[in-house]
Design a protein around this motif. Structure first.
Motif, PDB file in Angstrom:
ATOM      1  N   PHE A   1      49.844  49.381  51.699  1.00 17.18           N
ATOM      2  CA  PHE A   1      49.951  48.048  51.392  1.00 17.18           C
ATOM      3  C   PHE A   1      48.552  47.770  50.296  1.00 17.18           C
ATOM      4  O   PHE A   1      47.542  47.442  50.816  1.00 17.18           O
ATOM      5  N   ASN A   2      48.893  47.841  49.121  1.00 21.80           N
ATOM      6  CA  ASN A   2      47.776  47.809  47.991  1.00 21.80           C
ATOM      7  C   ASN A   2      47.318  46.397  47.807  1.00 21.80           C
ATOM      8  O   ASN A   2      46.063  46.517  47.433  1.00 21.80           O
ATOM      9  N   TYR A   3      48.127  45.339  47.931  1.00 19.31           N
ATOM     10  CA  TYR A   3      47.729  44.080  47.334  1.00 19.31           C
ATOM     11  C   TYR A   3      46.480  43.493  48.157  1.00 19.31           C
ATOM     12  O   TYR A   3      45.560  42.710  47.861  1.00 19.31           O
ATOM     13  N   ILE A   4      46.594  43.911  49.260  1.00 21.25           N
ATOM     14  CA  ILE A   4      45.510  43.448  50.440  1.00 21.25           C
ATOM     15  C   ILE A   4      44.094  43.862  50.232  1.00 21.25           C
ATOM     16  O   ILE A   4      43.267  43.561  50.899  1.00 21.25           O
ATOM     17  N   ARG A   5      44.137  44.878  49.273  1.00 25.68           N
ATOM     18  CA  ARG A   5      43.029  45.871  49.030  1.00 25.68           C
ATOM     19  C   ARG A   5      42.289  44.996  47.834  1.00 25.68           C
ATOM     20  O   ARG A   5      41.046  45.845  47.470  1.00 25.68           O
ATOM     21  N   THR A   6      42.581  44.183  46.982  1.00 25.52           N
ATOM     22  CA  THR A   6      41.903  43.565  46.083  1.00 25.52           C
ATOM     23  C   THR A   6      40.676  43.287  46.640  1.00 25.52           C
ATOM     24  O   THR A   6      40.445  42.714  47.592  1.00 25.52           O
TER      25      THR A   6
ATOM     26  N   LYS B   1      55.690  36.397  38.146  1.00 25.49           N
ATOM     27  CA  LYS B   1      55.622  37.832  37.570  1.00 25.49           C
ATOM     28  C   LYS B   1      55.147  38.716  39.058  1.00 25.49           C
ATOM     29  O   LYS B   1      55.652  39.730  39.448  1.00 25.49           O
ATOM     30  N   MET B   2      53.882  38.082  39.507  1.00 28.94           N
ATOM     31  CA  MET B   2      53.212  38.859  40.683  1.00 28.94           C
ATOM     32  C   MET B   2      52.897  37.730  41.478  1.00 28.94           C
ATOM     33  O   MET B   2      51.673  37.583  41.699  1.00 28.94           O
ATOM     34  N   GLY B   3      53.597  36.966  42.345  1.00 29.16           N
ATOM     35  CA  GLY B   3      53.425  35.973  43.191  1.00 29.16           C
ATOM     36  C   GLY B   3      52.987  36.402  44.528  1.00 29.16           C
ATOM     37  O   GLY B   3      53.597  35.713  45.639  1.00 29.16           O
ATOM     38  N   TYR B   4      51.959  37.142  44.412  1.00 28.50           N
ATOM     39  CA  TYR B   4      51.591  37.096  46.068  1.00 28.50           C
ATOM     40  C   TYR B   4      50.391  36.555  46.139  1.00 28.50           C
ATOM     41  O   TYR B   4      49.250  36.599  45.538  1.00 28.50           O
ATOM     42  N   ALA B   5      50.558  35.444  46.989  1.00 32.97           N
ATOM     43  CA  ALA B   5      49.570  34.357  46.899  1.00 32.97           C
ATOM     44  C   ALA B   5      49.778  33.752  48.311  1.00 32.97           C
ATOM     45  O   ALA B   5      50.511  33.829  49.286  1.00 32.97           O
ATOM     46  N   PHE B   6      48.476  33.092  48.727  1.00 35.15           N
ATOM     47  CA  PHE B   6      48.294  32.562  50.046  1.00 35.15           C
ATOM     48  C   PHE B   6      47.395  31.352  50.007  1.00 35.15           C
ATOM     49  O   PHE B   6      46.557  31.494  49.227  1.00 35.15           O
TER      50      PHE B   6
ATOM     51  N   THR C   1      39.195  43.683  38.282  1.00 39.73           N
ATOM     52  CA  THR C   1      39.841  45.187  38.534  1.00 39.73           C
ATOM     53  C   THR C   1      41.336  44.694  38.389  1.00 39.73           C
ATOM     54  O   THR C   1      41.861  43.649  38.250  1.00 39.73           O
ATOM     55  N   GLY C   2      42.058  45.790  38.385  1.00 40.08           N
ATOM     56  CA  GLY C   2      43.348  45.806  38.173  1.00 40.08           C
ATOM     57  C   GLY C   2      44.530  46.477  39.165  1.00 40.08           C
ATOM     58  O   GLY C   2      43.934  47.089  40.155  1.00 40.08           O
ATOM     59  N   TYR C   3      45.651  46.584  39.136  1.00 36.57           N
ATOM     60  CA  TYR C   3      46.551  47.076  40.051  1.00 36.57           C
ATOM     61  C   TYR C   3      46.090  48.646  40.069  1.00 36.57           C
ATOM     62  O   TYR C   3      46.118  49.010  41.392  1.00 36.57           O
ATOM     63  N   GLN C   4      46.032  49.469  39.318  1.00 35.41           N
ATOM     64  CA  GLN C   4      45.641  50.871  39.589  1.00 35.41           C
ATOM     65  C   GLN C   4      44.452  51.044  40.193  1.00 35.41           C
ATOM     66  O   GLN C   4      44.466  51.912  41.246  1.00 35.41           O
ATOM     67  N   ASP C   5      43.535  50.069  40.112  1.00 33.72           N
ATOM     68  CA  ASP C   5      42.273  50.095  41.085  1.00 33.72           C
ATOM     69  C   ASP C   5      42.553  49.954  42.469  1.00 33.72           C
ATOM     70  O   ASP C   5      41.843  50.535  43.157  1.00 33.72           O
ATOM     71  N   GLN C   6      43.685  49.108  42.618  1.00 37.10           N
ATOM     72  CA  GLN C   6      43.982  49.060  44.103  1.00 37.10           C
ATOM     73  C   GLN C   6      44.468  50.432  44.759  1.00 37.10           C
ATOM     74  O   GLN C   6      44.334  50.641  46.085  1.00 37.10           O
ATOM     75  N   ILE C   7      45.197  51.113  43.910  1.00 38.04           N
ATOM     76  CA  ILE C   7      46.001  52.203  44.486  1.00 38.04           C
ATOM     77  C   ILE C   7      44.654  53.477  44.526  1.00 38.04           C
ATOM     78  O   ILE C   7      44.763  54.182  45.578  1.00 38.04           O
TER      79      ILE C   7
ATOM     80  N   PHE D   1      44.383  31.943  47.084  1.00 33.23           N
ATOM     81  CA  PHE D   1      44.630  33.172  46.286  1.00 33.23           C
ATOM     82  C   PHE D   1      45.761  33.344  45.466  1.00 33.23           C
ATOM     83  O   PHE D   1      46.939  33.013  46.103  1.00 33.23           O
ATOM     84  N   ASP D   2      45.868  33.855  44.431  1.00 36.71           N
ATOM     85  CA  ASP D   2      47.089  34.252  43.640  1.00 36.71           C
ATOM     86  C   ASP D   2      46.767  35.457  42.897  1.00 36.71           C
ATOM     87  O   ASP D   2      45.929  35.581  42.298  1.00 36.71           O
ATOM     88  N   GLN D   3      47.830  36.296  43.316  1.00 33.62           N
ATOM     89  CA  GLN D   3      47.341  37.714  42.595  1.00 33.62           C
ATOM     90  C   GLN D   3      47.553  37.745  41.058  1.00 33.62           C
ATOM     91  O   GLN D   3      47.361  38.516  40.300  1.00 33.62           O
ATOM     92  N   GLU D   4      48.184  36.730  40.565  1.00 38.41           N
ATOM     93  CA  GLU D   4      48.289  36.416  39.148  1.00 38.41           C
ATOM     94  C   GLU D   4      46.970  36.200  38.498  1.00 38.41           C
ATOM     95  O   GLU D   4      46.992  36.314  37.416  1.00 38.41           O
TER      96      GLU D   4
END
Length: 374
Positions: free
Chosen positions: A130-135, A261-266, A322-328, A277-280
């Motif tokens: 679950f990478n998005y929670i790691r930003t 596009k990347m609406g992971y938001a809370f 930081t970006g998406y690849q950094d989460q991985i 927070f909004d992942q975009e």
């Protein structure tokens, strides 16, 4: 420093991301375990060889059993379709090899229960992706909540919305077939995991799950007459819930959310403040503190920087991002740390199973149109 042979099952979108992460993690975090890209597995010999050359693996195969049983493969990353997760993981644990599995954990709750059982019986390190929670921003939000900065949580709203299937004329694909490939199996697990991480366990819920575009063209041809294929999974879903701490919640998931596009938001409301927070805009967190004169209050935008979790390893400049690849890469660091110390690092297979429990209960609630206890 010690080398560890990595085998990755799947060379597509996530397979590439994990290969790049394993190549980079030692330099970024100065890990004691240094990954060696030993073997990649794909569906055909030709595609496996392509991934081997492109990503820098020593060897390749089209048979995942060969990868799992190879003595030079010491840890396994599963980045293949959900339906394959269980069999690969179970075989890996029988070999005593640590496993990192992309979400969701298998194709069903039944799969994930079996995978947890196999993992815990083996006593081997296991993690789920679950990478998005790691930003850095999301990690910072978790720390603010844990430290009581916004008081007791009273409300949570979360969404994972994208628009890659918003156009009803887009052709059918593997994404439109099979329950686990629908929005509830694909996007929902990320935000459900986020809700559990930020607020805590969910105790009751009621849900709606629906297919908006029930048929899609079999091809993207511009022909006036088109063959249509049935869509056998869901386009969007929503959950109203109550958390164990008493907070109310609402979660929404969609692959047809036009413009997203990347609406992971809370949004999280507490008795002393609030967080958005909004992942975009993933390098910013909005914080409101109920303190000071009323005319000076308001949400303030905090740009992530070296003082926030896991940021400094990538960049010394605040606001550079930081970006998406950094989460991985952060996930790879955690996986290697768990292997090195033999101590579990969140989220484990059991955490992935709890996400699948909510997904399955949401489907049940949607069918029965009733509130259900978790």
């Amino acid at each position: 420093m010690k080398e560890i042979g990595i085998g990755i099952v799947g060379g597509g979108y996530m397979g590439k991301a994990h290969a790049v992460a394993m190549q980079s993690v030692g330099a970024v975090f100065d890990t004691k375990l240094r990954p060696r890209l030993e073997m990649v597995c794909a569906t055909t010999d030709q595609s496996a060889e392509k991934y081997r050359k492109s990503f820098g693996f020593n060897r390749c195969t089209s048979d995942w059993k060969q990868l799992v049983n190879d003595p030079k493969v010491e840890a396994i990353v599963i980045a293949s379709p959900q339906e394959t997760h269980r069999e690969i993981a179970e075989a890996s644990f029988l070999c005593g090899k640590p496993v990192f599995c992309e979400k969701p954990l298998g194709a069903s709750l039944k799969d994930s229960i079996a995978m947890v059982d196999a993992a815990e019986k083996s006593g081997v390190v296991n993690m789920i992706g679950f990478n998005y929670i790691r930003t850095p921003a999301a990690q910072f939000a978790r720390s603010l909540i844990a430290e009581g900065e916004i008081g007791d949580i009273t409300w949570f709203r979360g969404e994972h919305t994208e628009d890659f299937y918003a156009d009803p004329e887009l052709s059918a694909s593997w994404r439109t077939s099979g329950k686990s490939n629908g929005t509830m199996g694909d996007l929902a697990p990320h935000m459900i995991n986020g809700a559990l991480a930020l607020v805590g366990p969910i105790t009751t819920l009621i849900a709606e799950v629906e297919t908006v575009h029930s048929k899609r063209p079999t091809t993207s041809s511009a022909s006036a007459t088109k063959d249509l294929s049935d869509v056998t999974n869901d386009d969007q879903g929503q959950i109203m819930c109550r958390f164990e701490n008493g907070a109310m919640g609402h979660l929404f998931f969609s692959r047809i959310a036009t413009g997203r596009k990347m609406g992971y938001a809370f949004e999280i409301t507490g008795t002393k403040g609030a967080i958005r927070f909004d992942q975009e805009d993933q390098n910013a967190l909005w914080l409101y503190k109920a303190e000071g004169p009323e005319h000076l209050r308001g949400f303030r935008k905090i740009l992530t920087g070296p003082s926030h979790p896991d940021y400094l390893a990538f960049c010394q400049g605040p606001g550079h991002g930081t970006g998406y690849q950094d989460q991985i890469i952060i996930e790879a660091r955690d996986f290697l740390q768990a292997i090195e110390t033999k101590n579990a690092v969140w989220p484990t297979f059991r955490d992935g199973m709890e996400v699948n429990r909510i997904v399955e209960l949401a489907h049940d609630s949607s069918e029965s149109k009733t509130w259900l206890d978790v």
